[in-house]
Every structure is written in structure tokens, then in C-alpha cells.
Write a protein that holds these residues in place. Structure first.
Motif, short mmCIF file in Angstrom:
data_model
loop_
_atom_site.label_atom_id
_atom_site.label_comp_id
_atom_site.label_asym_id
_atom_site.label_seq_id
_atom_site.Cartn_x
_atom_site.Cartn_y
_atom_site.Cartn_z
N THR A 48 0.81 -1.21 0.00
CA THR A 48 0.00 0.00 0.00
C THR A 48 0.85 1.26 0.00
N CYS A 49 1.96 1.26 0.72
CA CYS A 49 2.78 2.46 0.86
C CYS A 49 3.25 2.99 -0.50
N ASP A 50 3.59 2.10 -1.40
CA ASP A 50 4.04 2.51 -2.73
C ASP A 50 2.95 3.24 -3.51
N LYS A 51 1.70 3.03 -3.12
CA LYS A 51 0.58 3.65 -3.83
C LYS A 51 0.19 5.00 -3.23
N ILE A 52 0.76 5.35 -2.08
CA ILE A 52 0.42 6.60 -1.41
C ILE A 52 1.41 7.68 -1.82
N VAL A 53 0.91 8.81 -2.28
CA VAL A 53 1.80 9.91 -2.69
C VAL A 53 2.63 10.35 -1.49
N GLY A 54 3.94 10.33 -1.66
CA GLY A 54 4.85 10.73 -0.59
C GLY A 54 5.23 9.60 0.35
N GLY A 55 4.63 8.42 0.19
CA GLY A 55 4.92 7.28 1.05
C GLY A 55 6.28 6.67 0.74
N LYS A 56 7.05 6.36 1.79
CA LYS A 56 8.37 5.75 1.64
C LYS A 56 8.49 4.58 2.61
N LEU A 57 9.25 3.58 2.26
CA LEU A 57 9.44 2.42 3.13
C LEU A 57 10.61 2.61 4.10
N THR A 58 11.34 3.72 3.99
CA THR A 58 12.43 4.03 4.91
C THR A 58 12.29 5.46 5.39
N ALA A 59 12.79 5.74 6.59
CA ALA A 59 12.74 7.09 7.13
C ALA A 59 13.75 7.97 6.42
#
Length: 81
Positions: free
Chosen positions: A69-80
Motif C-alpha cells: 500500500t505504501c508505494d501507492k500513497i503519494v509521498g509514502g516511503k518504506l524508509t525514514a
């Protein structure tokens, strides 16, 4: 005697709930940079616990979302960062 029964019931309930919790966590991922102020799921470098991020879209604040899901959210990243 009653205290013993409560302790046994509590331990049994925890043991039965554990597999569901582990399975649910395996299907989730941290999504950084999308949480609104005060809506993060856990501690960040700038705040001490969940719900204490100071700004919207704080780079080190994350929320837990279903995997993919995170990849589909604008601005979402899997790392800080």
C-alpha cells in the motif's frame, strides 16, 4: 484459588491470540512520511511515542499499512528520511 484461575485464563487467551497477531504483523509494513501530525503509530527521532509527531508528513513518522500500500500513497516511503 480464584486468582489462579484468572491467571490461567489470561495466559490461555494470550497464547491463542499470539498467532493472529504475528500473522497480521507479517502482512503489514511501515510507511514513512504520510502521517498527519499526532497520528503516527510509533516513536520518531523528534517525538517519544505514538500520536506525538509534530508536523504533517514528518519524514521519520510512520503508520502501519498493508504490504504494497505504501508505494501507492503519494509521498509514502518504506524508509525514514
Amino acid at each position: 484459588m480464584n486468582t489462579t484461575r484468572i491467571a490461567i485464563a489470561t495466559a490461555l487467551a494470550a497464547a491463542l491470540a499470539l498467532p493472529a497477531t504475528v500473522q497480521a504483523q507479517g502482512n503489514m509494513e511501515k510507511c514513512y512520511g504520510v502521517a498527519k501530525a499526532g497520528k503516527n503509530d510509533c516513536q520518531t527521532a523528534k517525538s517519544s511515542c505514538a500520536g506525538t509527531s509534530k508536523t504533517d508528513h514528518q519524514n521519520d513518522a510512520w503508520i502501519s499499512v498493508p504490504k504494497g500500500t505504501c508505494d501507492k500513497i503519494v509521498g509514502g516511503k518504506l524508509t525514514a528520511g
